[in-house]
Design an enzyme around this catalytic site. Sequence first.
Site, short mmCIF file in Angstrom:
data_model
loop_
_atom_site.label_atom_id
_atom_site.label_comp_id
_atom_site.label_asym_id
_atom_site.label_seq_id
_atom_site.Cartn_x
_atom_site.Cartn_y
_atom_site.Cartn_z
N LYS A 38 0.84 -1.20 0.00
CA LYS A 38 0.00 0.00 0.00
C LYS A 38 0.88 1.25 0.00
O LYS A 38 0.68 2.16 -0.78
CB LYS A 38 -0.92 -0.04 1.22
N GLU A 90 10.57 -4.52 4.66
CA GLU A 90 10.72 -5.92 4.26
C GLU A 90 10.41 -6.11 2.77
O GLU A 90 11.14 -6.78 2.03
CB GLU A 90 9.78 -6.82 5.07
N GLY A 132 -4.83 -1.82 5.06
CA GLY A 132 -3.98 -2.94 4.63
C GLY A 132 -4.63 -4.29 4.88
O GLY A 132 -4.65 -5.17 4.01
N ARG A 133 -5.19 -4.47 6.06
CA ARG A 133 -5.74 -5.80 6.38
C ARG A 133 -7.14 -6.01 5.80
O ARG A 133 -7.79 -7.03 6.07
CB ARG A 133 -5.69 -6.07 7.88
N GLU A 141 -4.33 -6.80 14.98
CA GLU A 141 -3.83 -5.50 14.53
C GLU A 141 -4.98 -4.48 14.59
O GLU A 141 -4.75 -3.30 14.83
CB GLU A 141 -3.26 -5.58 13.10
N HIS A 144 -3.92 -33.23 17.52
CA HIS A 144 -2.76 -34.00 17.96
C HIS A 144 -1.66 -33.08 18.46
O HIS A 144 -0.48 -33.47 18.52
CB HIS A 144 -2.27 -34.89 16.82
N LYS A 158 9.75 -0.76 14.18
CA LYS A 158 10.34 -0.41 12.87
C LYS A 158 11.40 0.66 13.07
O LYS A 158 12.51 0.56 12.53
CB LYS A 158 9.27 0.17 11.94
#
Length: 547
Positions: free
Chosen positions: A211, A217, A271-272, A357, A388, A516
């Site tokens: 965005k 990253e 963003g999400r 978030e 399990h 950050k």
Amino acid sequence: MTKPTEFSSWKSLIEHQAKLKGTTLASLFAADPARFKNFSATFGDVVLDYSKNGVSDVTMGLLFDLARDAGLEEARAKLFGGARVNNTENRPALHMALRAPAAHAGNGLAFAIDGKDVAPQVERELDLLCDFADEVRMGAFKGATGKRIRHIVNIGIGGSDLGPALIVDGLRADIGGKLQLDFVSNVDGAHLDLVLSRAVPEKTLFIVASKTFTTAETMANAKAARKWLAGKLGEAAVDRHFVAVSTNIEAVTAFGINPDRMFRFWDWVGGRYSLWSAIGLSIILAVGPHKFRDLLAGAAAVDRHFAEAPLTENLPVIMGLLQVWHRNFCGFGSQAILPYAQDLWRLPAYLQQLEMESNGKRVTREGQPVTWQTSPVIWGQAGTNGQHAFHQMLHQGSEPVPCDFILTARDRSAFPEQHQMLFANGLAQSAALAFGKSAETVSAEMKAAGKAADEVAFLTPHRTFPGNRPSTTLLLPVLDPYHLGALIALYEHKVFVAATIWNINPFDQWGVELGKEMANALLAGKGGPADSSTAGLMALYDRYTHR
Ligand code: F6P
């Protein structure tokens, strides 16, 4: 602004919970043979069964009162009306506009910001995306050496990764197999390395999805991928092997991606909440435009349901209120997401971002510290694998964990005969959590099996299941684009419901900034680490890497 804890409904819920505490799920079911019917709600053919939660009619009535006291209906109207509900960034949150294109979804809702209809720009961009995807899928768009594109690598992180990755895996049965898709998110070079180790440069198309187009990253991975490609095919080849998805045209251009190969979205898409936008390009490439529009249609139908259904029949409202009940009145600190569908294996990670978030906040919309709990920890794993691993704790741990079971009725795998086992396990788990197995039953069974009295006495507490562990089941008829779109939209609106009760802004994420900044300062060597732990670990890093 009234604190939620000051509403009379909140106070009544505290008193009510104290009274209800001793009531078992078994007794609630025994008292009401129609409990399943009375405590389930439907959206089309999607069923939300919340009967296995420790709630009564009174509980639900008080929770709906709480929703009204908190102004949920007004907040929902503002959200859909394009108001700047993201008040710390002064933006609307109109992801619903992305899935309402009249041409296909047509849910009849209109979305405008400051009186300006956003549909034309949404439709234009969606058409561009679909045209491009068709060109790639049909082989008309070729790589720099004239070869057909066979491999798509989406480089992005957070919302620019989790949503598309979830959907591409979730719709595995809808992918024709023409293209291989990979997602690179982690700045750890191992991630890119793994994906590039199976990539053929001439046939690979990179989507740089960000965005902001500033995320460290993503930029690091994109630069490394570009260097890899330019090293194999020459710098000029970058033009045909890189496309961008962003809101930031300057940064895309500065990176060296042709603006003609940039797909846009807007700052009112969080963003999400962005998989429905151009961020979904990898999805369109995977399943094709028609099925992507089906995905939008499922979400659009949920938007309409959320906007218009009465609170008492409104699935996201019920889901959000149950979360508030468990978090604030029962004191449960986490929630497990258990999709009984391998293709939804990424759902827990996706919902971790969507829920935590959004609602992992410590101050109200007005900036006052909250004195009530907000987001629980969200975690989970695809069934039956979790059985399990951590289900032991779900059944016998010291604190109940509300669970969401996501079940699908019809199977789309090549081995449908196993689906009955999968489905039966999902049902069995939620029933075992709810009803448990009493000490009396356990010891009677052991006695009947001829165990000695002292062994029976010793083992009985270990083998007893207390039950009364809450769970909700969402049943989808089938995992297809429409129902997957609906499922995600249900959770999006659920998050909004809980945020409204908690009076927090679910659409910002300031909490990601400090780390950050500090990582950047460490990398730049600015000021040096202030604390002995960071300094000590840095010194060891230097020693081990011989710097
Ligand atoms: O982690 C913070 C965050 O801003 C997320 O909200 C977002 O989804 C992610 O980073 C990626 O951001 P971008 O799409 O701008 O690269």
